[in-house]
Scaffold this active site. Structure first.
Site, short mmCIF file in Angstrom:
data_model
loop_
_atom_site.label_atom_id
_atom_site.label_comp_id
_atom_site.label_asym_id
_atom_site.label_seq_id
_atom_site.Cartn_x
_atom_site.Cartn_y
_atom_site.Cartn_z
N LYS A 270 -2.78 13.03 1.97
CA LYS A 270 -1.67 12.29 1.37
C LYS A 270 -1.63 10.90 1.99
O LYS A 270 -1.54 10.76 3.21
CB LYS A 270 -0.35 13.02 1.63
N ASP A 275 7.01 5.03 2.03
CA ASP A 275 7.81 5.95 1.21
C ASP A 275 9.28 5.61 1.31
O ASP A 275 9.95 5.97 2.28
CB ASP A 275 7.57 7.40 1.64
N LYS A 282 15.79 7.22 -0.03
CA LYS A 282 16.12 7.87 1.24
C LYS A 282 17.40 7.23 1.81
O LYS A 282 17.63 6.04 1.67
CB LYS A 282 14.98 7.70 2.24
N ASP A 293 3.77 7.79 6.39
CA ASP A 293 3.61 8.82 5.35
C ASP A 293 2.19 8.88 4.79
O ASP A 293 1.92 9.63 3.86
CB ASP A 293 4.62 8.59 4.23
N ASP A 352 11.48 11.59 -4.36
CA ASP A 352 11.10 11.63 -2.95
C ASP A 352 10.22 12.84 -2.64
O ASP A 352 9.76 12.99 -1.52
CB ASP A 352 12.35 11.64 -2.06
N GLU A 354 7.22 13.12 -3.64
CA GLU A 354 6.10 12.43 -4.27
C GLU A 354 4.74 12.81 -3.71
O GLU A 354 3.73 12.71 -4.41
CB GLU A 354 6.29 10.91 -4.14
N ARG A 356 3.39 15.64 -3.05
CA ARG A 356 2.74 16.74 -3.78
C ARG A 356 2.17 16.28 -5.11
O ARG A 356 1.22 16.86 -5.62
CB ARG A 356 3.74 17.89 -3.97
#
Length: 507
Positions: A270, A275, A282, A293, A352, A354, A356
């Site tokens: 990933k 993010d 967030k 991230d 959020d 995201e 996956r």
């Protein structure tokens, strides 16, 4: 970059800024660890007594500096704690040595050369001390105005050279162990650099450029899919996450091949270079470290390069799913439906969630090459941090034996991990009335739900594991052992050892 040498010189005769020795607890007594006999002799056999007078206990993480007495070429002796002394003839253990060496290297930040007279009695001990010292010497000073400023310890230059005493430079096993440790530590530090880099400088395109440059340096094949190629290929997950950003997403493939390889291992990372949470923004206090991230992609990148440097007889392919998750007028909204690369449709209930989405496309693409196994790595869920804390990553898999093997590998190399289940009953919570599935399910067990989502995109018959490194990927507290503040390079050592055992036919 810290230099590493194996030295045949004696502790009393080697010129260095500092001599590192180990001390341990034996019952209620403080003892000097093997390897430091010459140093103890220079103290007239009273080194342990002097240290006890100064309050030393021999506990792990302890570091005490002493002025060196006459008879030693180094002006300073640094005693590091090793914990409880083992029974006669037994090793102190790789992780104990690794952490002690890391503590010493951090303590000696700003020094030019340190000689490590720690208890090295095998090639494995050599690797542990080398790895710990090189990882402990790490410092990220790229954005400091004065890297050697006396007022800012964090800005000082890292320890420049590590000399291992007691290692055998003419012994092939010792030499190979040191070379492997150096390759792994340097690549782990490469991952740390990327994680620590500010997101205004590290974004999908610049990350891809760094991979391309490393590919040229190490003879690795690199392919980069930009926005046009992703659009043409139908990578709805990666594109959907990257829609809100000015700087577009990328899917990067970096491949190491060996002429004698019989198996192929695919690693998927990933790579959300920043993010914000997207439209599902967030809350305050959760954005400040979100440059990390992309730690999974950094770990995969580092592991592939390390495998090539070591020359493992296995094919290792890394897939880096890179995007920025930003809110804007063009960003994906909660309620939107994305058509993934696999053809499945996903209703986005939370932007959020995201990671996956980008991993799903990369997992499907990696599956098309029919590797023997796929392992994905991601800072995927806060739920995993709640479950396991900030030093342990979770392992999920579609094969219990494979999950167990990865857990054992992680423990062996000094990375805390824990096997987690994939309860089939949680899958129904991701059902969507609009699409084939949603990107969210029930809140409780959210880390497991995320694993179940990813499993949907793994090719049939392919062994797969998922490492959720959300906890240990980025360390916000004070440094300890060989772990710095900031990016840690979590899972790199596990992935390299996994590739090594796959090459050996043990997995």
């Amino acid at each position: 970059m810290t230099a590493l040498t194996l030295s045949t010189a004696g502790a009393a005769t080697l010129r260095a800024d500092a001599l590192v020795v180990g001390v341990a607890k034996s019952g209620k007594t403080l003892v000097v660890a093997p390897g430091a006999e010459a140093v103890d002799k220079a103290f007239d056999g009273r080194l342990a007594t002097v240290l006890e007078t100064l309050g030393a206990s021999g506990s792990e993480g302890e570091a005490i500096k002493l002025p060196a007495p006459a008879g030693l070429k180094a002006p300073v002796v640094l005693a590091v704690g090793l914990g409880t002394a083992p029974e006669d003839g037994e090793s102190y253990g790789a992780e104990t040595l690794r952490r002690a060496a890391g503590t010493a290297a951090r303590t000696l930040t700003g020094s030019k050369k340190a000689a490590f007279a720690l208890p090295i009695v095998s090639a494995e001990d050599t690797a542990a001390v080398a790895e710990g010292a090189l990882l402990g010497a790490y410092a990220y000073n790229a954005y400091k105005a004065a890297p050697d400023a006396k007022a800012d310890k964090d800005a000082k230059k890292p320890l420049a050279e590590v000399a291992l005493l007691g290692a055998k430079p003419r012994d092939k096993a010792y030499k190979a162990a040191a070379e492997r440790a150096q390759a792994v530590a340097e690549e782990m530090n490469r991952a740390r650099d990327l994680i620590n880099m500010p997101p205004n400088d590290l974004y999908p395109e610049s990350f891809a450029a760094a991979v391309t440059a490393a590919g040229k340096e190490h003879g690795l094949k690199v392919q980069v899919l930009d926005e046009k190629a992703l659009e043409k290929g139908g990578y709805g997950g990666i594109l959907g996450v990257g829609k809100g950003a000015v700087r577009g997403p990328r899917l990067v493939r970096i491949a190491y091949t060996h002429p004698k390889a019989e198996k192929t291992l695919a690693l998927v990372g990933k790579g959300i270079t920043y993010d914000s949470g997207g439209i599902s923004l967030k809350p305050a206090g959760h954005n400040e470290t979100m440059k990390c991230d992309m730690s999974g992609a950094a770990a995969v990148f580092a592991a592939v390069v390390a495998a090539s440097r070591i020359g493992l007889a296995v094919n290792v392919t890394g897939w880096l799913a890179l995007a920025e998750n930003m809110p804007s007028g063009s960003a994906t909204r909660p309620g939107d439906v994305l058509r993934m690369y696999s053809g499945k449709t996903v209703e986005v209930l939370n932007t959020d969630a995201e990671g996956r989405l980008v991993l799903a496309d990369a997992l499907t693409k990696a599956s098309e090459e029919h590797p023997d196994a796929i392992v994905d790595v991601a800072t995927l869920t806060g739920a995993m941090v709640l479950a396991l804390g900030d030093r342990t990553f979770g392992i999920m898999a579609n094969d219990d034996d494979y999950r167990t093997a990865i857990h054992e590998i992680a423990e062996e190399v000094g990375e805390q991990s824990w096997p987690m289940p994939l309860p089939a009953d949680l899958r129904k919570s991701m059902d969507s009335p609009t699409a084939d599935m949603a990107n969210m399910g029930v809140r409780m067990g959210g880390g497991l739900v995320a694993g179940l989502f990813l499993q949907e995109f793994v090719g049939e018959g392919i062994t797969w594991a998922h490492l959720d490194i959300a906890g240990p990927a980025f360390h916000e507290g004070a440094p300890y052992g060989y772990t710095p503040k900031g990016g840690t390079g979590s899972s790199v050592r596990t992935l390299v050892k996994l590739a090594e055992l796959t090459a050996a036919g043990e997995l």
